[in-house]
Design an enzyme around this catalytic site. Structure first.
Site, mmCIF file in Angstrom:
data_model
loop_
_atom_site.group_PDB
_atom_site.id
_atom_site.type_symbol
_atom_site.label_atom_id
_atom_site.label_comp_id
_atom_site.label_asym_id
_atom_site.label_seq_id
_atom_site.Cartn_x
_atom_site.Cartn_y
_atom_site.Cartn_z
ATOM 1 N N GLU A 15 -4.859 14.293 9.844
ATOM 2 C CA GLU A 15 -4.921 13.460 11.045
ATOM 3 C C GLU A 15 -5.379 12.035 10.765
ATOM 4 O O GLU A 15 -4.883 11.083 11.370
ATOM 5 C CB GLU A 15 -5.845 14.118 12.085
ATOM 6 N N PHE A 41 -9.045 17.157 17.265
ATOM 7 C CA PHE A 41 -8.911 16.529 15.955
ATOM 8 C C PHE A 41 -8.982 15.011 16.021
ATOM 9 O O PHE A 41 -8.837 14.330 14.991
ATOM 10 C CB PHE A 41 -7.622 16.982 15.280
ATOM 11 N N HIS A 65 -3.875 20.381 24.040
ATOM 12 C CA HIS A 65 -4.908 21.417 24.020
ATOM 13 C C HIS A 65 -6.269 20.782 24.340
ATOM 14 O O HIS A 65 -7.197 20.836 23.559
ATOM 15 C CB HIS A 65 -4.939 22.130 22.667
ATOM 16 N N ASP A 73 -8.419 30.278 20.904
ATOM 17 C CA ASP A 73 -8.822 29.598 19.666
ATOM 18 C C ASP A 73 -10.331 29.380 19.611
ATOM 19 O O ASP A 73 -10.882 29.106 18.552
ATOM 20 C CB ASP A 73 -8.106 28.246 19.517
ATOM 21 N N ARG A 124 -2.747 22.566 27.493
ATOM 22 C CA ARG A 124 -1.920 23.625 26.909
ATOM 23 C C ARG A 124 -1.325 24.500 28.000
ATOM 24 O O ARG A 124 -0.160 24.888 27.948
ATOM 25 C CB ARG A 124 -2.759 24.492 25.969
#
Length: 269
Positions: A15, A41, A65, A73, A124
């Site tokens: 990233e 991220f 997300h 997750d 999401r």
């Protein structure tokens, strides 16, 4: 890796390198670079993302997300604090659209803003389309607006971003059953809203209304809109691992909780 004929680059799990390369593309000119990854991220991207803002480059990050709604997750991937940290970066527009129409409007703003990078934060989970008025006006351009107006004079202002805007609309319906009128305000971009004239901001937030904010994230920053006595429905810690619908119920990010908070605020005023 030997074919340079395409429009997309597969960065892998890199990233920071991705965001840094996009800065170089923007500096070179001729393209508007955008990339996609999970919102959490952004922490890896931060040095390059910060430089995008500092260098006034038109770089667009589509970060998905964006809440506990990502599901199983678990809390390591649930960016409860990330929106607040991104909103603290000067010259960065952080968008969190509440339905498909707002996504299109936020994208239009991002590609047309030449000297400011953008983060477009997306859910999401599926969310309903709330904007069906057919208006050609880009309502997200002012950062926030009344997406669902009360019938009569509002005594409550419900503010929300992203997937929680629809929660606010459901709470509005619950309050109406009890004869309480509420405006629902979608706030897809704080930075653009803060740049509006004070008169417009006051007309959206309501000067004599009880304030309730909803966001599936921590409350940091919301106090400037809800005030010291306003209610916040969201997260105060990290999440858990479960399907999105279960998590929202577990942490009380529901229309019922919003309506109850508004009633409590009204009783105390």
């Amino acid at each position: 890796r030997n074919d340079f004929g395409g429009r997309y680059i597969h960065y892998g799990i890199r990233e920071h390198a991705m965001a840094a390369a996009m800065n170089g593309m923007a500096q070179h000119g001729g393209v508007i670079p955008y990339a996609g990854t999970f919102l959490v991220f952004a922490d890896y991207m931060r040095p390059a993302l910060r430089l995008s803002a500092l260098m006034r480059q038109r770089v667009i990050q589509v970060l998905t997300h964006d809440s506990i709604g990502l599901g199983e997750d678990g809390p390591t991937h649930q960016p409860v604090e990330t929106l607040a940290s991104l909103r603290s970066i000067p010259n960065l527009n952080v968008f969190r659209p509440g339905d498909a129409v707002e996504v299109a409007e936020c994208w239009e703003i991002a590609v047309s803003t030449e000297n400011t990078p953008s983060v477009i934060s997306l859910t999401r989970q599926g969310i309903p389309t709330l904007r069906e008025d057919g208006s050609s006006e880009n309502k997200c351009a002012k950062g926030a607006y009344i997406i669902s107006k009360a019938e009569g004079d509002a005594s409550v202002t419900i503010m929300a971003t992203g997937s929680e805007v629809s929660v606010g609309v459901k709470a509005q319906e619950l309050l109406a059953i009890d004869g309480i009128a509420a405006n629902v305000v979608s706030m897809p971009c704080w930075e653009l809203f803060d740049a509006q004239p004070a008169v417009y901001r006051a007309s959206v937030l309501g000067e004599d209304t009880v304030k309730v904010a909803i966001e599936a994230a921590v409350s940091f920053g919301w106090e400037k809109y809800i005030g010291a006595d306003g209610a916040f429905i969201g997260m105060s810690g990290f999440g858990a691992s479960a399907p999105a619908s279960d998590l929202f119920k577990h942490f009380g990010i529901t229309a019922e909780a919003v309506a109850a908070a508004a009633k409590k605020q009204l009783q105390e005023t």
